[in-house]
Design an enzyme around this catalytic site. Structure first.
Site, PDB file in Angstrom:
ATOM      1  N   CYS A 104       0.823  -1.210   0.000  1.00  0.00           N
ATOM      2  CA  CYS A 104       0.000   0.000   0.000  1.00  0.00           C
ATOM      3  C   CYS A 104       0.865   1.272   0.000  1.00  0.00           C
ATOM      4  O   CYS A 104       1.425   1.607  -1.029  1.00  0.00           O
ATOM      5  CB  CYS A 104      -0.996  -0.012   1.148  1.00  0.00           C
ATOM      6  SG  CYS A 104      -2.345   1.174   0.916  1.00  0.00           S
ATOM      7  N   HIS A 208      -3.723  -4.822   0.561  1.00  0.00           N
ATOM      8  CA  HIS A 208      -3.205  -5.189   1.887  1.00  0.00           C
ATOM      9  C   HIS A 208      -3.251  -6.706   2.092  1.00  0.00           C
ATOM     10  O   HIS A 208      -4.123  -7.222   2.800  1.00  0.00           O
ATOM     11  CB  HIS A 208      -4.011  -4.488   2.982  1.00  0.00           C
ATOM     12  CG  HIS A 208      -3.591  -3.083   3.246  1.00  0.00           C
ATOM     13  ND1 HIS A 208      -2.618  -2.747   4.175  1.00  0.00           N
ATOM     14  CD2 HIS A 208      -3.992  -1.922   2.694  1.00  0.00           C
ATOM     15  CE1 HIS A 208      -2.459  -1.440   4.190  1.00  0.00           C
ATOM     16  NE2 HIS A 208      -3.277  -0.909   3.302  1.00  0.00           N
ATOM     17  N   GLU A 210      -1.477  -8.546   3.939  1.00  0.00           N
ATOM     18  CA  GLU A 210      -1.284  -8.965   5.340  1.00  0.00           C
ATOM     19  C   GLU A 210      -2.606  -9.159   6.057  1.00  0.00           C
ATOM     20  O   GLU A 210      -2.745 -10.055   6.913  1.00  0.00           O
ATOM     21  CB  GLU A 210      -0.389  -7.957   6.085  1.00  0.00           C
ATOM     22  CG  GLU A 210      -1.065  -6.717   6.625  1.00  0.00           C
ATOM     23  CD  GLU A 210      -1.451  -5.695   5.576  1.00  0.00           C
ATOM     24  OE1 GLU A 210      -2.135  -4.711   5.926  1.00  0.00           O
ATOM     25  OE2 GLU A 210      -1.061  -5.853   4.389  1.00  0.00           O
TER      26      GLU A 210
END
Length: 237
Positions: A104, A208, A210
């Site tokens: 990001c 994102h 994660e």
């Protein structure tokens, strides 16, 4: 031995902080997280020598002075201390051929560090009508599709031409230095991933992973595993 993964942080109310999915995703992929604070830009070579890979995380906007622009009225919060240390870390990591995974804000930071520019606000500056890139949903939920270019490292890792991703940004990569290969775009043309040519491992994504890897999502987990495996090879050499 597990690889040591340097992870950039942010600050809030005078405290260093990091969203836990970054840490969990690195641990789940077989790495050991090593969080990097601000103020170490003069010592980045020693920091880089202490880690096997660098994870550039999401967060606030990049200050437009780093790409020679005045602030747009839609510019969000900026954090010059963070910009300064992360640009120094990015240069040191790349000079050292360290594996880099940028997420990001990370893709934007990496692009600017190597001479690229950004849309300070997609809705205000993008030439075409953009998708909703700042989703009205939970952070780990899917928002829109991306098209992945065949023959790229990203395509090789995921084995897919098209996947759905989450989306939590209002800035985006604009002009890209020739060093990079664009490896994925959204249907509105916004750059969603890029990677360095002729480099051991440097992948930058606009979404994102994660958040989704921490929930066990397959494609995101593959990305973190590929990154940590590259870091492990770095540590061995």
């Amino acid at each position: 031995m597990k690889p040591i993964i340097g992870i950039t942080m942010t600050t809030s109310d005078g405290k260093y902080c990091i969203n836990s999915p970054y840490v969990k995703s690195v641990i789940d992929a077989g790495g050991i997280p090593f969080c990097i604070p601000f103020g170490v830009e003069k010592d980045v070579r020693q920091v880089i020598d202490s880690i096997d890979g660098l994870l550039l995380t999401g967060g606030v906007d990049i200050h437009p002075h780093y790409f020679q622009e005045e602030p747009h009225p839609k510019l969000g919060e900026v954090m010059l201390e963070r910009d300064k240390v992360e640009i120094a870390l990015a240069h040191a990591a790349l000079n050292h051929k360290l594996p880099v995974f940028a997420i990001c804000r990370g893709i934007q930071l990496l692009n600017v560090a190597l001479g690229g520019t950004l849309y300070q606000d997609i809705n205000a500056q993008y030439e075409a009508e953009p998708l909703l890139h700042k989703q009205n949903a939970l952070r780990h939920e899917l928002a829109h599709f991306i098209e992945i270019s065949n023959g790229t490292r990203l395509h090789n890792i995921l084995g897919k031409d098209r996947i759905a991703v989450n989306s939590l940004h209002h800035q985006a990569v604009k002009d890209v230095p020739a060093l990079f290969q664009i490896s994925a775009r959204a249907s509105d043309g916004i750059i969603e991933a890029m990677e360095l040519n002729d480099y051991p491992f440097c992948i930058a994504v606009q979404w994102h992973p994660e958040e989704m890897a921490a929930k066990g999502e397959e494609h995101s987990s593959k990305l973190f595993k590929a990154f940590v495996e590259a870091c492990l090879e770095q540590g061995v050499t």
